[in-house]
Motif scaffolding. Structure first.
Motif, PDB file in Angstrom:
ATOM      1  N   SER A  34       0.837  -1.207   0.000  1.00 39.56           N
ATOM      2  CA  SER A  34       0.000   0.000   0.000  1.00 39.56           C
ATOM      3  C   SER A  34       0.869   1.253   0.000  1.00 39.56           C
ATOM      4  CB  SER A  34      -0.914   0.001   1.236  1.00 39.56           C
ATOM      5  OG  SER A  34      -1.810  -1.090   1.182  1.00 39.56           O
ATOM      6  N   PHE A  35       1.984   1.239   0.728  1.00 37.36           N
ATOM      7  CA  PHE A  35       2.900   2.386   0.753  1.00 37.36           C
ATOM      8  C   PHE A  35       3.440   2.660  -0.647  1.00 37.36           C
ATOM      9  CE2 PHE A  35       7.334   3.969   1.884  1.00 37.36           C
ATOM     10  CZ  PHE A  35       6.918   5.246   2.221  1.00 37.36           C
ATOM     11  N   LEU A  36       3.782   1.606  -1.378  1.00 41.74           N
ATOM     12  CA  LEU A  36       4.287   1.777  -2.743  1.00 41.74           C
ATOM     13  C   LEU A  36       3.205   2.347  -3.658  1.00 41.74           C
ATOM     14  CD1 LEU A  36       6.356  -1.514  -3.053  1.00 41.74           C
ATOM     15  CD2 LEU A  36       7.270   0.806  -3.112  1.00 41.74           C
ATOM     16  N   ALA A  37       1.968   1.876  -3.492  1.00 37.81           N
ATOM     17  CA  ALA A  37       0.878   2.418  -4.321  1.00 37.81           C
ATOM     18  C   ALA A  37       0.683   3.911  -4.036  1.00 37.81           C
ATOM     19  CB  ALA A  37      -0.413   1.635  -4.050  1.00 37.81           C
ATOM     20  N   LEU A  39       3.010   6.001  -2.920  1.00 37.15           N
ATOM     21  CA  LEU A  39       4.164   6.719  -3.478  1.00 37.15           C
ATOM     22  C   LEU A  39       4.024   6.889  -4.989  1.00 37.15           C
ATOM     23  CD1 LEU A  39       7.087   5.034  -1.497  1.00 37.15           C
ATOM     24  CD2 LEU A  39       6.258   7.382  -1.232  1.00 37.15           C
ATOM     25  N   ASN A  40       3.593   5.821  -5.654  1.00 37.33           N
ATOM     26  CA  ASN A  40       3.445   5.905  -7.104  1.00 37.33           C
ATOM     27  C   ASN A  40       2.350   6.900  -7.487  1.00 37.33           C
ATOM     28  OD1 ASN A  40       4.514   4.721  -9.611  1.00 37.33           O
ATOM     29  ND2 ASN A  40       2.377   4.106  -9.944  1.00 37.33           N
ATOM     30  N   GLY A  41       1.255   6.882  -6.715  1.00 31.12           N
ATOM     31  CA  GLY A  41       0.185   7.840  -6.984  1.00 31.12           C
ATOM     32  C   GLY A  41       0.643   9.278  -6.772  1.00 31.12           C
ATOM     33  N   LEU A  42       1.417   9.509  -5.716  1.00 23.54           N
ATOM     34  CA  LEU A  42       1.927  10.861  -5.457  1.00 23.54           C
ATOM     35  C   LEU A  42       2.898  11.307  -6.543  1.00 23.54           C
ATOM     36  CD1 LEU A  42       2.460  10.638  -1.582  1.00 23.54           C
ATOM     37  CD2 LEU A  42       0.772  12.034  -2.789  1.00 23.54           C
ATOM     38  N   TRP A  43       3.688  10.361  -7.053  1.00 23.03           N
ATOM     39  CA  TRP A  43       4.615  10.695  -8.153  1.00 23.03           C
ATOM     40  C   TRP A  43       3.840  11.096  -9.404  1.00 23.03           C
ATOM     41  CZ3 TRP A  43       8.255  12.275 -11.038  1.00 23.03           C
ATOM     42  CH2 TRP A  43       8.479  11.763 -12.312  1.00 23.03           C
ATOM     43  N   LEU A  54      11.670   7.252  -3.797  1.00 12.62           N
ATOM     44  CA  LEU A  54      11.249   6.379  -2.693  1.00 12.62           C
ATOM     45  C   LEU A  54      10.595   5.106  -3.215  1.00 12.62           C
ATOM     46  CD1 LEU A  54       9.810   8.873  -0.037  1.00 12.62           C
ATOM     47  CD2 LEU A  54      11.829   7.416   0.168  1.00 12.62           C
ATOM     48  N   PHE A  55       9.791   5.243  -4.278  1.00 17.41           N
ATOM     49  CA  PHE A  55       9.171   4.047  -4.861  1.00 17.41           C
ATOM     50  C   PHE A  55      10.246   3.081  -5.327  1.00 17.41           C
ATOM     51  CE2 PHE A  55       7.668   1.522  -8.406  1.00 17.41           C
ATOM     52  CZ  PHE A  55       6.445   1.060  -7.960  1.00 17.41           C
ATOM     53  N   ARG A  56      11.232   3.572  -6.043  1.00 13.96           N
ATOM     54  CA  ARG A  56      12.292   2.699  -6.555  1.00 13.96           C
ATOM     55  C   ARG A  56      13.119   2.095  -5.426  1.00 13.96           C
ATOM     56  NH1 ARG A  56      14.470   6.616 -11.426  1.00 13.96           N
ATOM     57  NH2 ARG A  56      13.078   5.848 -13.062  1.00 13.96           N
ATOM     58  N   TYR A  57      13.312   2.845  -4.349  1.00  9.43           N
ATOM     59  CA  TYR A  57      14.089   2.360  -3.202  1.00  9.43           C
ATOM     60  C   TYR A  57      13.360   1.202  -2.514  1.00  9.43           C
ATOM     61  CZ  TYR A  57      16.449   2.617   1.369  1.00  9.43           C
ATOM     62  OH  TYR A  57      17.135   2.324   2.529  1.00  9.43           O
ATOM     63  N   TRP A  58      12.071   1.411  -2.223  1.00 11.34           N
ATOM     64  CA  TRP A  58      11.342   0.411  -1.438  1.00 11.34           C
ATOM     65  C   TRP A  58      10.831  -0.742  -2.284  1.00 11.34           C
ATOM     66  CZ3 TRP A  58      11.732  -0.189   3.521  1.00 11.34           C
ATOM     67  CH2 TRP A  58      12.101   0.898   4.316  1.00 11.34           C
ATOM     68  N   ALA A 132      -1.577  -1.685 -11.683  1.00 12.39           N
ATOM     69  CA  ALA A 132      -0.842  -2.854 -11.190  1.00 12.39           C
ATOM     70  C   ALA A 132      -0.435  -2.662  -9.737  1.00 12.39           C
ATOM     71  CB  ALA A 132       0.392  -3.098 -12.066  1.00 12.39           C
ATOM     72  N   CYS A 133       0.005  -1.463  -9.389  1.00 17.76           N
ATOM     73  CA  CYS A 133       0.380  -1.192  -7.996  1.00 17.76           C
ATOM     74  C   CYS A 133      -0.826  -1.363  -7.071  1.00 17.76           C
ATOM     75  CB  CYS A 133       0.953   0.219  -7.858  1.00 17.76           C
ATOM     76  SG  CYS A 133       2.546   0.454  -8.672  1.00 17.76           S
ATOM     77  N   LEU A 134      -1.975  -0.838  -7.494  1.00 22.24           N
ATOM     78  CA  LEU A 134      -3.191  -0.975  -6.683  1.00 22.24           C
ATOM     79  C   LEU A 134      -3.630  -2.431  -6.589  1.00 22.24           C
ATOM     80  CD1 LEU A 134      -5.199   2.119  -8.005  1.00 22.24           C
ATOM     81  CD2 LEU A 134      -4.131   1.864  -5.756  1.00 22.24           C
ATOM     82  N   ALA A 135      -3.473  -3.182  -7.700  1.00 20.49           N
ATOM     83  CA  ALA A 135      -3.869  -4.591  -7.700  1.00 20.49           C
ATOM     84  C   ALA A 135      -3.013  -5.398  -6.734  1.00 20.49           C
ATOM     85  CB  ALA A 135      -3.754  -5.158  -9.116  1.00 20.49           C
ATOM     86  N   VAL A 136      -1.715  -5.124  -6.711  1.00 15.62           N
ATOM     87  CA  VAL A 136      -0.838  -5.845  -5.778  1.00 15.62           C
ATOM     88  C   VAL A 136      -1.186  -5.486  -4.336  1.00 15.62           C
ATOM     89  CG1 VAL A 136       1.552  -6.122  -5.009  1.00 15.62           C
ATOM     90  CG2 VAL A 136       1.026  -6.083  -7.454  1.00 15.62           C
ATOM     91  N   ALA A 137      -1.418  -4.179  -4.075  1.00 21.24           N
ATOM     92  CA  ALA A 137      -1.795  -3.770  -2.717  1.00 21.24           C
ATOM     93  C   ALA A 137      -3.133  -4.398  -2.315  1.00 21.24           C
ATOM     94  CB  ALA A 137      -1.880  -2.243  -2.648  1.00 21.24           C
ATOM     95  N   GLY A 138      -4.100  -4.385  -3.244  1.00 27.51           N
ATOM     96  CA  GLY A 138      -5.390  -4.998  -2.956  1.00 27.51           C
ATOM     97  C   GLY A 138      -5.281  -6.502  -2.782  1.00 27.51           C
ATOM     98  N   GLY A 139      -4.401  -7.129  -3.557  1.00 27.58           N
ATOM     99  CA  GLY A 139      -4.208  -8.576  -3.449  1.00 27.58           C
ATOM    100  C   GLY A 139      -3.653  -8.985  -2.098  1.00 27.58           C
TER     101      GLY A 139
END
Length: 479
Positions: A34-37, A39-43, A54-58, A132-139
């Motif tokens: 969820s944190f990655l999703a 970060l990606n949304g904020l980017w 931060l997205f690439r780091y984590w 895809a980021c949201l799908a992984v977080a939701g999964g």
């Protein structure tokens, strides 16, 4: 070596070891996905490169932790067939379907979009990459839904009947099975714990690099400041929420599993007019008393019944053979609660520092946040031990005892496989954890390399299919 050992106890230790090892990884990746999703949304929204850094780091750390979580969980399914085949036979008609749904929905959702999330930014465009980021977080959250539904049913079974001939649990109401009485409370409490676990790891890593920058007297990167700020926001908001959810969960447990709460509270004796909250004591289950007890009068009744004078039954109302191991439950519960209030203190402290404008210039706060980095993992394990040991001596509470759930076991075989698990787990996952800590030891940089750049390309097992990339899909190489 194991000739005189208790085979069932060894099987329980083996399952506890593997599930504890496994649980550490989902507890981290549920929140991190969820944190990655976010970060990606904020980017995508702000085009501020610190969020992309931060997205690439984590995401590199997430990839490793996710892989180890999947592999460490596979072993448990084998143990259902080897050590706990009687439980699988009797409870399988009820728990088999939701466990299959976990694979068919949650795991397939995660696995299907994980590759796009890790490597697909240049190939599919920003919109599908965000999906895809949201799908992984939701999964990951959906996976927790199904697994906790099954586990909750074992604590508060509902929507079933027992076949008079085979002794199998047969489902009579699917929705009662899924939404059994303890499930909503356990789902909220566990998922919130996962978010807090991630927040404190992220905050601890940020605090480490803030302290190093302070020591070297050089400039802190915007990415480091941002991840510390975001982690402290999570601590300030979710730590008090988690304490409230824990109170709701405790009241639900008192209603459906009173013996567990009696063990958590150290109440060997019943209290007719207000029960004390014991802060310290040494449970003496043999003598059925709490030695060297230090408590606050009537506070337990106030917390559990919201009435200072409410009566609370003790373990003296539970037959000895149905009591859980009190010492383990009593102490693991206190570890979890103590860490929960320590998280609350960090959240309040960071809010005070933020209000004063010293959030990034408070070395004491940063040292405390660094020390608390693994607190979420420890609290999650302590809570898991409290709830699972508190269910004993049953696997399906009130209906199927643990001693009646095991397969015909040979102590030597179980003991040998247990040693093998310990060696392999510490070697394989220890190496992976060490590599994750090495990644965390390096601060995020401006222009952080993507996972694709680091690995050159994803590993392929079925060859490659060259395709020309659309020229508008990669305006910024490496993003």
């Amino acid at each position: 070596m194991f000739d005189n050992a208790d085979a069932i106890l060894l099987a329980r230790i083996q399952f506890a070891f593997t599930v504890s090892f496994h649980f550490l990884f989902p507890a981290f990746t549920i929140g991190l996905a969820s944190f990655l999703a976010v970060l990606n949304g904020l980017w995508l929204w702000t085009k501020d490169h610190k969020y992309l850094d931060l997205f690439r780091y984590w995401v590199k750390i997430f990839a490793l932790a996710f892989a180890m979580g999947v592999v460490s969980g596979i072993v448990m399914s084998y143990q259902f067939g080897t050590n706990w085949s009687v439980f699988s036979d009797k409870a399988g008609p009820v728990i088999g379907a939701p466990m299959a749904y976990e694979v068919l929905s949650a795991f397939f959702l995660e696995a299907g979009f994980l590759g796009i999330m890790l490597f697909g930014r240049d190939r599919v465009g920003p919109t599908l990459h965000m999906i895809a980021c949201l799908a992984v977080a939701g999964g990951t959250a959906m996976s927790a839904f199904w697994i906790l539904s099954v586990n909750s049913w074992m604590h508060t079974p509902a929507g079933f009947e027992i076949d008079a001939v085979t002794g199998q649990f047969l489902p009579t109401d699917f929705w009662q099975v899924i939404f059994n009485p303890s499930f909503p409370y356990r789902l909220m409490h566990t998922v919130t714990a996962a978010y807090l676990t991630t927040a404190f790891i992220v905050g601890g890593v940020a605090a480490l690099h803030l302290l190093r920058h302070r020591h070297r007297r050089d400039k802190v990167s915007p990415a480091t400041r941002t991840m510390f700020s975001m982690a402290m926001w999570m601590a300030a908001i979710f730590a008090p929420v988690q304490i409230v959810l824990g109170d709701f969960h405790g009241i639900n447990t008192l209603e459906h599993q009173p013996a567990k709460v009696m063990a958590m509270e150290g109440h060997f004796e019943s209290h007719e007019a207000g029960a004390p909250l014991y802060l310290f004591g040494i449970p003496n289950q043999e003598e059925q008393r709490l030695d060297y007890a230090i408590g606050i009068p009537k506070l337990s009744s106030l917390i559990l019944k919201h009435d200072l004078n409410a009566p609370l039954a003790g373990l003296d109302t539970i037959p000895r053979e149905d009591q859980p191991p009190v010492a383990i439950v009593f102490w693991s519960f206190r570890v979890m609660v103590a860490l929960g209030f320590a998280m609350l203190a960090i959240g309040l402290w960071s809010s005070w520092a933020r209000w004063r404008g010293t959030l990034f210039d408070s070395p004491m706060l940063h040292r405390a946040a660094l020390a608390m980095a693994p607190s979420g993992l420890v609290a999650v394990l302590a809570g898991w031990i409290t709830t699972e040991v508190g269910r004993q001596p049953f696997t399906v509470y009130g209906y199927l005892r643990t001693e009646d759930s095991a397969a015909p076991l040979d102590a030597a075989a179980v003991g040998t496989s247990l040693i093998a698990f310990i060696i392999v787990y510490f070697a394989v996952f220890g190496a992976g954890t060490y590599y994750i800590m090495r990644l965390m030891n390096r601060a995020p940089t401006s222009g952080e390399a993507s996972l694709k750049d680091v690995t050159n390309s994803p590993i392929r097992t079925a060859g490659t299919t060259p395709a020309q990339q659309h020229p508008t899909r990669n305006p910024h190489p490496g993003e």
